[in-house]
Design an enzyme around this catalytic site. Structure first.
Site, PDB file in Angstrom:
ATOM      1  N   ARG A 127      -8.992   9.092  19.929  1.00 36.39           N
ATOM      2  CA  ARG A 127      -8.728   8.887  21.361  1.00 36.39           C
ATOM      3  C   ARG A 127      -8.454  10.211  22.049  1.00 36.39           C
ATOM      4  O   ARG A 127      -8.920  10.447  23.164  1.00 36.39           O
ATOM      5  CB  ARG A 127      -7.512   7.969  21.545  1.00 36.39           C
ATOM      6  CG  ARG A 127      -7.807   6.526  21.278  1.00 36.39           C
ATOM      7  CD  ARG A 127      -6.543   5.743  21.060  1.00 36.39           C
ATOM      8  NE  ARG A 127      -5.922   6.106  19.790  1.00 36.39           N
ATOM      9  CZ  ARG A 127      -5.027   5.366  19.163  1.00 36.39           C
ATOM     10  NH1 ARG A 127      -4.617   4.247  19.695  1.00 36.39           N
ATOM     11  NH2 ARG A 127      -4.518   5.750  18.001  1.00 36.39           N
ATOM     12  N   GLU A 184      -8.163  -5.138   5.263  1.00 36.44           N
ATOM     13  CA  GLU A 184      -8.005  -4.859   3.843  1.00 36.44           C
ATOM     14  C   GLU A 184      -6.832  -5.629   3.247  1.00 36.44           C
ATOM     15  O   GLU A 184      -6.890  -6.054   2.100  1.00 36.44           O
ATOM     16  CB  GLU A 184      -7.791  -3.348   3.639  1.00 36.44           C
ATOM     17  CG  GLU A 184      -9.053  -2.555   3.919  1.00 36.44           C
ATOM     18  CD  GLU A 184      -8.811  -1.048   3.949  1.00 36.44           C
ATOM     19  OE1 GLU A 184      -8.568  -0.512   5.035  1.00 36.44           O
ATOM     20  OE2 GLU A 184      -8.867  -0.424   2.887  1.00 36.44           O
ATOM     21  N   HIS A 204     -12.690   3.049  -0.141  1.00 35.25           N
ATOM     22  CA  HIS A 204     -12.712   2.055   0.949  1.00 35.25           C
ATOM     23  C   HIS A 204     -13.477   0.799   0.518  1.00 35.25           C
ATOM     24  O   HIS A 204     -13.987   0.066   1.362  1.00 35.25           O
ATOM     25  CB  HIS A 204     -13.411   2.582   2.232  1.00 35.25           C
ATOM     26  CG  HIS A 204     -12.669   3.651   2.967  1.00 35.25           C
ATOM     27  ND1 HIS A 204     -13.331   4.632   3.675  1.00 35.25           N
ATOM     28  CD2 HIS A 204     -11.357   3.891   3.134  1.00 35.25           C
ATOM     29  CE1 HIS A 204     -12.436   5.444   4.239  1.00 35.25           C
ATOM     30  NE2 HIS A 204     -11.231   5.010   3.915  1.00 35.25           N
ATOM     31  N   ARG A 264      -2.626  -2.159  -3.423  1.00 34.27           N
ATOM     32  CA  ARG A 264      -3.821  -1.361  -3.207  1.00 34.27           C
ATOM     33  C   ARG A 264      -3.722  -0.148  -4.129  1.00 34.27           C
ATOM     34  O   ARG A 264      -2.776   0.630  -4.047  1.00 34.27           O
ATOM     35  CB  ARG A 264      -3.891  -0.894  -1.758  1.00 34.27           C
ATOM     36  CG  ARG A 264      -5.035   0.061  -1.510  1.00 34.27           C
ATOM     37  CD  ARG A 264      -5.120   0.455  -0.047  1.00 34.27           C
ATOM     38  NE  ARG A 264      -6.331   1.214   0.195  1.00 34.27           N
ATOM     39  CZ  ARG A 264      -6.348   2.473   0.607  1.00 34.27           C
ATOM     40  NH1 ARG A 264      -5.218   3.118   0.834  1.00 34.27           N
ATOM     41  NH2 ARG A 264      -7.488   3.092   0.802  1.00 34.27           N
ATOM     42  N   VAL A 319     -11.903   3.678  14.628  1.00 35.92           N
ATOM     43  CA  VAL A 319     -12.868   4.265  15.551  1.00 35.92           C
ATOM     44  C   VAL A 319     -14.028   3.295  15.791  1.00 35.92           C
ATOM     45  O   VAL A 319     -14.422   3.030  16.939  1.00 35.92           O
ATOM     46  CB  VAL A 319     -13.387   5.613  15.008  1.00 35.92           C
ATOM     47  CG1 VAL A 319     -14.443   6.201  15.927  1.00 35.92           C
ATOM     48  CG2 VAL A 319     -12.227   6.593  14.799  1.00 35.92           C
ATOM     49  N   ASN A 334       0.878  -1.174   0.000  1.00 38.79           N
ATOM     50  CA  ASN A 334       0.000   0.000   0.000  1.00 38.79           C
ATOM     51  C   ASN A 334       0.916   1.225   0.000  1.00 38.79           C
ATOM     52  O   ASN A 334       1.462   1.605   1.026  1.00 38.79           O
ATOM     53  CB  ASN A 334      -0.881  -0.044   1.248  1.00 38.79           C
ATOM     54  CG  ASN A 334      -1.844   1.125   1.324  1.00 38.79           C
ATOM     55  OD1 ASN A 334      -1.813   2.031   0.492  1.00 38.79           O
ATOM     56  ND2 ASN A 334      -2.704   1.098   2.330  1.00 38.79           N
ATOM     57  N   ARG A 392     -10.532  15.605   7.198  1.00 40.05           N
ATOM     58  CA  ARG A 392     -11.319  16.009   6.019  1.00 40.05           C
ATOM     59  C   ARG A 392     -12.712  16.457   6.424  1.00 40.05           C
ATOM     60  O   ARG A 392     -13.321  15.871   7.321  1.00 40.05           O
ATOM     61  CB  ARG A 392     -11.452  14.842   5.036  1.00 40.05           C
ATOM     62  CG  ARG A 392     -10.176  14.515   4.296  1.00 40.05           C
ATOM     63  CD  ARG A 392     -10.308  13.256   3.446  1.00 40.05           C
ATOM     64  NE  ARG A 392      -9.360  12.241   3.876  1.00 40.05           N
ATOM     65  CZ  ARG A 392      -9.428  10.951   3.572  1.00 40.05           C
ATOM     66  NH1 ARG A 392     -10.398  10.490   2.811  1.00 40.05           N
ATOM     67  NH2 ARG A 392      -8.527  10.114   4.024  1.00 40.05           N
ATOM     68  N   HIS A 394     -17.521   2.454   7.959  1.00 33.75           N
ATOM     69  CA  HIS A 394     -16.050   2.352   8.074  1.00 33.75           C
ATOM     70  C   HIS A 394     -15.570   3.661   8.686  1.00 33.75           C
ATOM     71  O   HIS A 394     -15.501   4.686   8.016  1.00 33.75           O
ATOM     72  CB  HIS A 394     -15.441   2.124   6.687  1.00 33.75           C
ATOM     73  CG  HIS A 394     -13.939   2.098   6.681  1.00 33.75           C
ATOM     74  ND1 HIS A 394     -13.205   0.960   6.435  1.00 33.75           N
ATOM     75  CD2 HIS A 394     -13.027   3.074   6.890  1.00 33.75           C
ATOM     76  CE1 HIS A 394     -11.913   1.237   6.501  1.00 33.75           C
ATOM     77  NE2 HIS A 394     -11.778   2.526   6.774  1.00 33.75           N
ATOM     78  N   LYS A 436       3.343   0.756   3.111  1.00 31.85           N
ATOM     79  CA  LYS A 436       2.922  -0.272   4.061  1.00 31.85           C
ATOM     80  C   LYS A 436       3.024  -1.610   3.360  1.00 31.85           C
ATOM     81  O   LYS A 436       2.668  -1.723   2.191  1.00 31.85           O
ATOM     82  CB  LYS A 436       1.474  -0.052   4.492  1.00 31.85           C
ATOM     83  CG  LYS A 436       1.295   1.038   5.506  1.00 31.85           C
ATOM     84  CD  LYS A 436      -0.119   0.983   6.086  1.00 31.85           C
ATOM     85  CE  LYS A 436      -0.604   2.371   6.386  1.00 31.85           C
ATOM     86  NZ  LYS A 436      -2.046   2.517   6.344  1.00 31.85           N
TER      87      LYS A 436
HETATM   88  P1  AMP Z   1      -7.764   3.567  10.922  1.00 33.71           P
HETATM   89  O1  AMP Z   1      -7.742   4.627   9.857  1.00 33.71           O
HETATM   90  O2  AMP Z   1      -8.765   2.495  10.668  1.00 33.71           O
HETATM   91  O3  AMP Z   1      -6.407   3.037  11.271  1.00 33.71           O
HETATM   92  O4  AMP Z   1      -8.286   4.288  12.251  1.00 33.71           O
HETATM   93  C1  AMP Z   1      -7.570   5.341  12.854  1.00 33.71           C
HETATM   94  C2  AMP Z   1      -8.468   6.016  13.860  1.00 33.71           C
HETATM   95  O5  AMP Z   1      -8.896   5.058  14.851  1.00 33.71           O
HETATM   96  C3  AMP Z   1      -7.790   7.157  14.629  1.00 33.71           C
HETATM   97  O6  AMP Z   1      -8.656   8.278  14.689  1.00 33.71           O
HETATM   98  C4  AMP Z   1      -7.611   6.583  16.010  1.00 33.71           C
HETATM   99  O7  AMP Z   1      -7.675   7.564  17.001  1.00 33.71           O
HETATM  100  C5  AMP Z   1      -8.820   5.657  16.130  1.00 33.71           C
HETATM  101  N1  AMP Z   1      -8.608   4.699  17.200  1.00 33.71           N
HETATM  102  C6  AMP Z   1      -7.662   3.752  17.277  1.00 33.71           C
HETATM  103  N2  AMP Z   1      -7.748   3.116  18.467  1.00 33.71           N
HETATM  104  C7  AMP Z   1      -8.770   3.687  19.150  1.00 33.71           C
HETATM  105  C8  AMP Z   1      -9.360   3.496  20.445  1.00 33.71           C
HETATM  106  N3  AMP Z   1      -8.909   2.567  21.269  1.00 33.71           N
HETATM  107  N4  AMP Z   1     -10.395   4.279  20.781  1.00 33.71           N
HETATM  108  C9  AMP Z   1     -10.868   5.215  19.946  1.00 33.71           C
HETATM  109  N5  AMP Z   1     -10.351   5.462  18.730  1.00 33.71           N
HETATM  110  C10 AMP Z   1      -9.315   4.712  18.337  1.00 33.71           C
END
Ligand code: AMP
Length: 388
Positions: free
Chosen positions: A277, A377, A173, A84, A324, A22, A234, A201, A29
């Protein structure tokens, strides 16, 4: 070992695996994964490409191969490389073996995804060069939405202009929405053809989709991944007149507007933080800007849920996925609060923290199954690359 690379090797055999790549504008990645079992041999990321001692994607992939060699991983027996690719336009709807013509077309589509497709092209070029003779497969983020019904895919603008410049809603996505929607059917023990569902998502980027019988009938992202839900940085949906106003009345140039809407908006624009978080922590500490950012995020999410419920008519499942969605119990509760009359209930006892396997968070007798399903993914790309 360069400090640009962070990897984790679990030491199983590499034979029979797929290398999933990716490529972002400044990152690469990678994951070496067994498509059948999902066992990950090694995964990691090379970051800050172009800023440090890793000048380009070629150097990055060489660095990855050095890591493999150091870990005793031999790439003989590699089944395929799965790339990807963000934008497949109207040219690609399914995973495609890459030859010169395919690569040229992915490059041509860069006008629709100027931040993403050029990096994807670079990753493909380097992988073809370093792994000659290995099948290279492009898996498109837009693929699952290729068949969106015309009413959902069409912008109400001058039809000739739209046709001439390929302006329509593509959706993104897709690999995640497809993977998760299939997992949902599996989890419910029903043929996917019988399941009407909404997939949310919610990661750093965020999108919603409505899936009827395994086929996407609507999605929140459009020509680009900027449309739709509030995201980390965004804006999601805005009045397009705002863009004109920023330019005409405020004098911002197109690059400044791009930066504003793509990188300085969303949660970050509203409260200074894009990590969910951190936003949650600020809310708990009583920060009003973070509370408003969250309220706008939830408001937009509920608006899409409502729209998709109506579009689908009968709804069987709503599923949360990505960073999230998989982790934050609060967003799951707030997104679906007060929808009991539609058969949608989140049980606070079941809606606990992080879900690592598909989990039901609605009561067993509720009409609509509310689920948390971790997305994957890389595995989906590996399976598609091995199968094509
Ligand atoms: P992704 O793009 O799927 O990797 O998701 C990234 C998002 O997931 C970021 O905004 C992180 O803050 C959120 N995230 C990851 N772990 C947690 C958690 N334990 N609680 C709340 N949000 C989280």
């Amino acid at each position: 070992m360069s400090d640009n690379i962070a990897s984790r090797a679990d030491g199983a055999a590499a034979s029979g695996t797929v290398l999933v790549l990716n490529s972002g504008s400044s990152s690469l990645k990678y994951q070496l994964v067994h498509p059948d079992t999902g066992n990950v041999v090694v995964s990691g990321i090379v970051e800050r490409i172009g800023e440090t001692d890793v000048p380009d994607h070629r150097a990055a992939l060489r660095l990855v191969f050095d890591e493999f060699a150091a870990a005793g991983i031999d790439l003989t027996g590699l089944v395929a490389v799965g790339h990807r690719v963000v934008h497949g336009g109207r040219s690609f709807h399914s995973p495609t073996v890459i030859d010169d013509a395919v690569l040229a077309e992915i490059r041509r589509l860069s006008s629709l995804a100027p931040l993403h497709n050029p990096a994807n092209v670079e990753g493909i070029e380097v992988a073809r060069e370093l792994l000659p003779g290995v099948k290279q497969v492009a898996v498109f983020d837009t693929g699952f939405f290729y068949d969106l019904p015309a009413a959902a895919a069409t912008y109400a603008i001058d039809a000739e202009v739209a046709e001439k410049y390929a302006l329509r809603r593509y959706g993104f996505h897709g690999t995640s929405h497809q993977y998760v929607s299939r997992k949902v059917a599996e989890f419910l023990g029903r043929p996917i053809a019988d399941v009407n569902q909404i997939v949310l998502h919610l990661g750093n980027g965020a999108s919603a989709s409505a899936v009827r019988g395994g086929r996407a009938v609507d999605t929140s992202m459009g020509l680009t991944p900027l449309e739709g839900l509030v995201m980390g940085t965004r804006s999601g949906d805005i009045d397009p007149g705002l863009v004109l106003h920023l330019n005409r009345a405020i004098g911002l140039g197109v690059d400044e507007i791009d930066d504003l809407l793509n990188r300085r908006s969303g949660l970050k624009g509203l409260c200074g933080e894009n990590d969910f978080r951190a936003v949650r922590g600020m809310i708990e500490a009583g920060d009003e800007a973070a509370q408003l950012a969250y309220d706008v995020y939830v408001h937009r999410l509920r608006r899409y849920i409502g729209a998709y419920m109506v579009e689908l008519g009968r709804l069987d499942a709503i599923t949360f996925t990505a960073g999230v969605g998989e982790n934050d119990r609060g967003i799951r509760a707030d997104a679906l609060a007060g929808m009991e009359r539609y058969g949608i209930v989140v049980d606070p006892e079941l809606n606990t923290g992080r879900a690592v396997v598909p989990t039901r968070i609605s009561p067993a007798d509720a009409e609509v199954a509310v689920l948390v399903v971790p997305t994957n993914e890389e595995l989906a790309i590996a399976r598609a690359a091995a199968a094509v």
